[in-house]
Motif scaffolding. Structure first.
Motif, PDB file in Angstrom:
ATOM      1  N   ALA A  89      -5.918   8.758  -3.275  1.00 53.03           N
ATOM      2  CA  ALA A  89      -7.547   8.447  -3.316  1.00 53.03           C
ATOM      3  C   ALA A  89      -8.346   9.624  -3.382  1.00 53.03           C
ATOM      4  O   ALA A  89      -9.364   9.402  -3.918  1.00 53.03           O
ATOM      5  CB  ALA A  89      -7.881   7.474  -2.097  1.00 53.03           C
ATOM      6  N   ALA A 189     -12.057   6.474   1.917  1.00 52.55           N
ATOM      7  CA  ALA A 189     -10.797   6.113   2.181  1.00 52.55           C
ATOM      8  C   ALA A 189     -10.736   5.836   3.743  1.00 52.55           C
ATOM      9  O   ALA A 189     -11.064   6.699   4.572  1.00 52.55           O
ATOM     10  CB  ALA A 189      -9.722   7.139   2.015  1.00 52.55           C
ATOM     11  N   SER A 219     -13.062   2.519  -3.218  1.00 53.79           N
ATOM     12  CA  SER A 219     -12.537   2.915  -1.772  1.00 53.79           C
ATOM     13  C   SER A 219     -11.135   2.304  -1.849  1.00 53.79           C
ATOM     14  O   SER A 219     -10.685   1.511  -2.744  1.00 53.79           O
ATOM     15  CB  SER A 219     -13.377   2.001  -0.859  1.00 53.79           C
ATOM     16  OG  SER A 219     -14.884   2.838  -0.850  1.00 53.79           O
ATOM     17  N   ARG A 220     -10.496   2.958  -0.871  1.00 56.71           N
ATOM     18  CA  ARG A 220      -9.040   2.438  -0.539  1.00 56.71           C
ATOM     19  C   ARG A 220      -8.818   2.589   0.804  1.00 56.71           C
ATOM     20  O   ARG A 220      -9.370   2.887   1.850  1.00 56.71           O
ATOM     21  CB  ARG A 220      -8.096   3.761  -1.193  1.00 56.71           C
ATOM     22  CG  ARG A 220      -6.726   3.624  -0.476  1.00 56.71           C
ATOM     23  CD  ARG A 220      -5.862   4.450  -1.289  1.00 56.71           C
ATOM     24  NE  ARG A 220      -5.466   3.812  -2.722  1.00 56.71           N
ATOM     25  CZ  ARG A 220      -4.318   4.440  -3.634  1.00 56.71           C
ATOM     26  NH1 ARG A 220      -3.621   5.314  -3.201  1.00 56.71           N
ATOM     27  NH2 ARG A 220      -4.090   3.893  -4.634  1.00 56.71           N
ATOM     28  N   PHE A 275     -10.059  -6.668  -1.557  1.00 56.82           N
ATOM     29  CA  PHE A 275      -9.248  -5.641  -2.255  1.00 56.82           C
ATOM     30  C   PHE A 275      -7.997  -6.171  -2.892  1.00 56.82           C
ATOM     31  O   PHE A 275      -7.657  -7.098  -2.554  1.00 56.82           O
ATOM     32  CB  PHE A 275      -8.763  -4.937  -0.633  1.00 56.82           C
ATOM     33  CG  PHE A 275      -9.644  -4.058  -0.269  1.00 56.82           C
ATOM     34  CD1 PHE A 275      -9.842  -2.512  -0.258  1.00 56.82           C
ATOM     35  CD2 PHE A 275     -10.585  -4.465   0.718  1.00 56.82           C
ATOM     36  CE1 PHE A 275     -10.596  -1.860   0.340  1.00 56.82           C
ATOM     37  CE2 PHE A 275     -11.640  -3.909   1.503  1.00 56.82           C
ATOM     38  CZ  PHE A 275     -11.495  -2.379   1.128  1.00 56.82           C
ATOM     39  N   CYS A 278      -1.762  -2.726  -3.734  1.00 54.05           N
ATOM     40  CA  CYS A 278      -1.062  -1.919  -4.665  1.00 54.05           C
ATOM     41  C   CYS A 278       0.230  -1.591  -4.267  1.00 54.05           C
ATOM     42  O   CYS A 278       1.112  -1.057  -4.815  1.00 54.05           O
ATOM     43  CB  CYS A 278      -1.797  -0.922  -5.283  1.00 54.05           C
ATOM     44  SG  CYS A 278      -2.366   0.312  -4.095  1.00 54.05           S
ATOM     45  N   VAL A 307      -1.239  -0.565   1.377  1.00 54.20           N
ATOM     46  CA  VAL A 307      -2.498   0.352   0.459  1.00 54.20           C
ATOM     47  C   VAL A 307      -3.059  -0.726  -0.496  1.00 54.20           C
ATOM     48  O   VAL A 307      -2.436  -1.480  -1.149  1.00 54.20           O
ATOM     49  CB  VAL A 307      -1.703   1.518  -0.121  1.00 54.20           C
ATOM     50  CG1 VAL A 307      -2.716   2.067  -0.920  1.00 54.20           C
ATOM     51  CG2 VAL A 307      -0.811   2.357   0.579  1.00 54.20           C
ATOM     52  N   ASP A 309      -6.733  -1.145  -2.808  1.00 52.38           N
ATOM     53  CA  ASP A 309      -8.045  -0.573  -3.241  1.00 52.38           C
ATOM     54  C   ASP A 309      -8.933  -1.764  -3.700  1.00 52.38           C
ATOM     55  O   ASP A 309      -8.866  -2.856  -3.766  1.00 52.38           O
ATOM     56  CB  ASP A 309      -7.516  -0.056  -4.875  1.00 52.38           C
ATOM     57  CG  ASP A 309      -6.695   1.174  -4.799  1.00 52.38           C
ATOM     58  OD1 ASP A 309      -6.955   2.019  -3.783  1.00 52.38           O
ATOM     59  OD2 ASP A 309      -6.010   1.203  -5.502  1.00 52.38           O
TER      60      ASP A 309
END
Length: 331
Positions: A89, A189, A219-220, A275, A278, A307, A309
């Motif tokens: 990120a 993040a 953003s992550r 979101f 991934c 995780v 994104d």
């Protein structure tokens, strides 16, 4: 996390686990010299016993030894997975320029990760736990250097964190972050590690919504969570019983598990808030990939790292501009 009236004891256990793993598990991938630096002398003594692998004979010390040893096995794959996702990120063409650590405990990333140089780092935690962390980290903050750095190495891993005191069960997280200087128009993040199991499902979904509302495109979100497990529940219960008989206070005594999430349920909750997932792996899978010890298979299987994104576009889903998106962070 602060339990009922005091600083988090599970945060100490997690920090001990990282110290146990340091230099022993996943060399070249796992590295956390801050762990031992954040522990008090009696806490480090248990770590040295676990690293030596010589179990005490009496029940009480033996139980503590086993908990710390098992935590070391869990922390190596968990930390590596989260660190890798964070580095990705931070290294994008349009990188995350802010990091929010929810339930930071005794996290040492701001001192050990040079990739955070120039980023704004917000550590969110229960007020009691945060007071304890700030006291323990005083020497690190004064030095501003990576613990364990070679003599003459004056490099800094990043800026000092901004501490944000929040009780997830009752405080307004969005307002607290805004007051601390978090900018919702800039990519963030989010690390949510070691907290979800101790919150109710309503508290988890409410926090997810705040994260979504405060996230700009790019953003992550990195979430560590536990899946429901009868064997894990029985294991905690039996450890508590043995601890009472041996006169040992369990670190989980004031911080009971309040929610478990299947992988499907967690993914649905995250996707519903904009979101795109991934990665979502069990710690058992991650440990296998790192060739770290797999003795406590149940603990590794129940823990997961997801995780995701932010999948919203600037035009359709991002938060409204706050007038600061053009500002440069980090100098």
């Amino acid at each position: 996390m602060g339990g009922q009236g005091g600083a988090s004891r599970t945060a100490v256990l997690v920090c001990q686990g990282r110290a146990v793993a340091q230099g022993r598990f996943a060399p070249g991938r796992f590295d956390d010299p801050t762990a031992a630096a954040l522990l008090r002398p009696d806490e480090r003594a248990v770590v040295e016993e676990a690293r030596a692998g010589v179990a005490p004979a009496s029940w009480g010390p033996r139980l503590t030894f086993e908990m710390v040893s098992a935590c070391g096995e869990v922390m190596a794959p968990r930390t590596v997975a989260i660190d890798d996702a964070l580095r990705e990120a931070l290294a994008r063409p349009a990188p995350a320029v802010q990091l929010v650590i929810l339930g930071a405990g005794l996290d040492g990333r701001v001192w050990r990760m040079p990739e955070l140089a120039g980023a704004a780092v917000f550590e969110v935690d229960h007020p009691a736990s945060q007071r304890d962390k700030r006291d323990r980290a005083r020497h690190l903050a004064a030095a501003g250097r990576r613990p364990g750095a070679a003599p003459g190495d004056t490099s800094r891993s990043g800026t000092l964190p901004t501490y944000v005191a929040v009780d997830f069960s009752r405080d307004d997280l969005a307002a607290a972050l805004a007051a601390a200087g978090h900018r919702r128009a800039l990519p963030t993040a989010w690390i949510w590690e070691g907290v979800v199991p101790y919150l109710t499902r309503a508290e988890v979904t409410r926090t997810l919504q705040v994260i979504a509302d405060q996230s700009a495109p790019g953003s992550r979100l990195i979430v560590h969570y536990h899946t429901p497990s009868l064997s894990a529940m029985l294991g905690r219960w039996s450890a508590a019983v043995v601890g009472r008989l041996a006169g040992v206070t369990s670190p989980m005594g004031r911080e009971p598990n309040r929610s478990g999430w299947t992988a499907r349920a967690m993914r649905r909750a995250v996707v519903a808030r904009g979101f795109e997932v991934c990665q979502d792996d069990s710690l058992l899978t991650l440990a296998g990939a790192l060739a770290t010890p797999i003795r406590h298979r149940r603990s590794l299987r129940n823990g997961r790292v997801l995780v995701a994104d932010d999948a919203r576009s600037e035009a359709t889903g991002g938060p409204a501009e706050d007038g600061q998106a053009g500002d440069h962070l980090g100098g």
